[in-house]
Structures are given as structure tokens and as C-alpha cells.
Design an enzyme around this catalytic site. Structure first.
Site, mmCIF file in Angstrom:
data_model
loop_
_atom_site.group_PDB
_atom_site.id
_atom_site.type_symbol
_atom_site.label_atom_id
_atom_site.label_comp_id
_atom_site.label_asym_id
_atom_site.label_seq_id
_atom_site.Cartn_x
_atom_site.Cartn_y
_atom_site.Cartn_z
ATOM 1 N N CYS A 1 0.835 -1.341 0.008
ATOM 2 C CA CYS A 1 -0.063 -0.009 0.063
ATOM 3 C C CYS A 1 0.823 1.143 -0.122
ATOM 4 O O CYS A 1 0.685 2.194 -0.738
ATOM 5 C CB CYS A 1 -0.754 0.181 1.243
ATOM 6 S SG CYS A 1 -1.618 -1.418 1.686
ATOM 7 N N SER A 2 1.923 1.257 0.862
ATOM 8 C CA SER A 2 2.777 2.445 0.998
ATOM 9 C C SER A 2 3.249 2.847 -0.350
ATOM 10 O O SER A 2 3.552 3.935 -0.661
ATOM 11 C CB SER A 2 3.521 2.094 2.152
ATOM 12 O OG SER A 2 2.951 1.656 3.266
#
Lengths: 172, 183
Positions: A46-47
Site C-alpha cells: 500500500c505504502s
């Protein structure tokens, strides 16, 4: 649960971005919106995905689009993540009732209790113009978003205005 | 795994930084960020692959600085482009990755050490860094990567298709392509 498809009216929502601030989809009428549902704050994929979108905010603005990222995490987790990673876009908290907005868009994973990794491009009239469901562990990149935004009629008109020589030859 | 629906949006051209023969049987394109630790780890592996496949492999490096995550990635990319003006792109590229642990903690001052290590003329370098064409080139690489489906760094393309997986898989994938073309 099936992801909402292009042509569907985008379900309205109002979600907290911070403890005392909320963001409503209807605030963005007349502008395009990119909704990026993601499973969880702090997970590496996600990051990376959000770090990439963070680099593209100027490009999104050029295409008259606002990015809103949504997960089921609480506002304090969002605040810490945004500060640590220097994100310059709202992280919305689909926290109570948990996953309600993700469910409305057909991208809630009840087994894991998380939003799926899913992307929507919504036009200025509030209609979904593109949607994409990525496998949870796969970062979908941004090519699909950029292509979908560029294909919007409003952005094609903008291109014509940006290129007066061409529009003079091809009156619309 | 070669991802069939993620293709290089910008074909390799004369304006790219290229190592190896244009007649090589396979082309490996990396989208990289000089401050990215994962790119730093990939660097010696890319070198190994280049040595191993030698004339069969052409290697291309394109910029993909994630500037908010890596505050000195943009400046490092600019420095490599400034070095490229005097034909030193690969020397700078190699120095930045080989000394990543040493320069990153010192940011801009760490990068100045790189310029000194290569013996680049400081005044000429400062003038070159002010040239907006350098920023434009880095942004062109970046947006070309975005359109090609780059989703993080490093991202590798084998003959124009995005590779997703670990480095061993990439090496085997390159080997298979080369073996197929040689027969």
C-alpha cells in the site's frame, strides 16, 4: 461482492479524514475524483502505491482530479501514516460502520475485514468512468488512472483548448 | 512473471542511457531511484547479470525518483544527468549506488562528495544543474514509467514487458529469452 462498474452512479459518502474534519464526495462535483481503496495503513505494498500517487498529484490536478484514499483504519493511524510518508492528499477512514463505503462500492473483503485494493475514476457528474480491482498483494501502479482520466471527455476538451493551432483546424 | 499487459510506453531511443550493444538479443530496462534501498540492493545483481550475459544484454536506466519518500532522490538524479553532459552518467550512476549507505545520511553534502569523487568541475556542474532541461528529462522518464505501469522501484522491463517477481526469476527469465533467440 462485485466491484461497481463504469457507468454506475458513484455512491455518496462522507468520511472522516481527521478527528474533526470530514470529506464528502459531493464536495467534488464538477471535478474528477480518484478513489483508491487499500487494505491497510503501514503495509508495504500500500505504502509504495500511495507513495507513487503522492508523486502524481500535479499530474492529477492537471487532469482536474482529486485523489482520495480510503481504508478501514482509524484517523490516528491515518494521521501518523500521512505525517511519516509526507502524503499530500486525504486518507479517509471507513471505520464506523466499518467498511460501509467499501461495501457500497463492492470492494469490501468480509473474510479479512479489509477494503480490497481497488481504484475508481469518478467524473464531475458523479458517475464512475473506470474501475479496477487489483489482487490484494499487487500494486496496480497509476497507468490505468492516468489513461482513464485522459479519456474523459472533459479532459479531451481541455487538451483542445491547450492546443489552439490544432483546434483551429478541427473545430468541435 | 512477465506481465503481458504492462508494456514500455516509451521505446528505448538515442536519448536513453544505454549500456551494451544495440544488437544485443535482449534489452533490460530499469526504472530506478538513487536513494531507494531496494534499487541499491539490485545494483550489484544487475552488474552480475550484465557480466554474465555480456554482449547478449543491453541495459537501460531510466529515472523514477519517489521524491517525497526519498528527499535526495531528485537531486541525485539531477547530478547523474549533469554528469551525463560530460559523458559520465554511468560513472555517477555506479558511484551513487555503490556509496548509497555513505551519501544518503548526509543528503546534499553526501552528493557533493560524489561530484568530487568523479572529479567533476564544480562551477560547470552548478551551471548544468540550473538547466531546466535536466528536470524535464527526469520528469519525462518518470511519466513514461507511470504510463508503462511502473508501480515502485526498482521496476524492470524485459524486451518491453514489465517483470514482476524476485531477482532470481528475472535472471532466469533473461536466460530463457536469450536461449530462445540463439536457437
Amino acid at each position: 461482492m462485485t466491484i461497481l462498474a463504469a457507468g454506475t452512479v458513484a455512491p455518496q459518502f462522507t468520511l472522516h479524514s481527521t478527528l474533526d474534519q470530514s470529506v464528502a464526495l459531493k464536495e467534488f462535483r464538477g471535478r474528477n475524483v480518484i478513489l483508491a481503496f487499500y487494505p491497510a495503513d503501514w503495509s508495504p505494498v500500500c505504502s509504495d502505491q500511495l507513495a507513487l500517487y503522492n508523486e502524481l498529484l500535479d499530474e492529477f490536478a492537471r487532469l482536474n482530479a482529486q485523489l482520495l484514499a480510503i481504508s478501514v483504519d482509524g484517523v490516528w493511524s491515518h494521521a501518523a501514516l500521512a505525517r511519516e510518508r509526507k502524503y499530500h492528499f486525504p486518507l479517509l477512514s471507513d471505520f464506523e460502520p466499518k467498511g460501509e463505503v467499501a461495501r457500497a462500492y463492492g470492494v469490501y473483503n468480509a473474510q479479512h475485514g479489509l477494503a480490497e485494493r481497488a481504484l475508481f475514476v469518478i467524473d464531475g457528474d458523479g458517475v464512475i468512468r473506470w474501475s479496477y480491482l487489483s489482487p490484494m498483494g499487487v500494486n496496480p501502479g497509476a497507468a490505468g488512472i492516468v489513461n482513464a482520466l485522459e479519456a474523459l471527455p472533459s479532459n479531451n476538451i481541455q487538451k483542445t483548448l491547450d492546443a489552439p493551432a490544432r483546434s483551429a483546424r478541427e473545430p468541435s | 512473471m512477465i506481465v503481458e499487459d504492462a508494456r514500455l510506453a516509451l521505446p528505448v531511443s538515442d536519448s536513453d542511457h544505454v549500456q551494451g550493444s544495440a544488437h544485443a538479443v535482449v534489452t533490460l530496462v530499469e526504472y530506478g531511484d538513487f536513494q531507494c534501498p531496494a534499487c541499491g540492493m539490485a545494483y550489484p545483481l544487475v552488474k552480475q547479470v550484465q557480466r554474465h550475459y555480456a554482449g547478449n544484454l543491453r541495459f537501460v536506466f531510466r529515472h523514477f525518483p519517489l521524491t517525497q519518500a526519498h528527499p535526495y532522490a531528485q537531486l541525485a538524479a539531477e547530478l547523474a544527468e549533469a554528469a551525463a553532459v560530460t559523458g559520465r552518467f554511468w560513472a555517477m550512476h555506479d558511484w551513487l549506488y555503490e556509496h548509497q549507505d555513505e551519501w544518503v545520511p548526509y543528503g546534499a553534502a553526501g552528493l557533493e562528495a560524489g561530484a568530487r569523487a568523479l572529479g567533476l568541475d564544480e562551477e560547470a556542474l552548478a551551471a548544468t544543474l540550473r538547466n531546466t532541461a535536466i528536470d524535464a528529462r527526469i520528469r519525462r522518464d518518470f511519466m513514461g514509467g507511470v504510463r508503462s505501469g511502473v508501480n515502485g522501484t526498482p521496476s524492470f522491463y524485459v524486451d518491453g514487458y514489465l517483470y514482476q517477481g524476485d531477482f532470481d526469476g528475472l535472471v532466469h527469465g533473461l536466460g530463457r529469452v536469450i536461449a530462445r533467440r540463439e536457437h
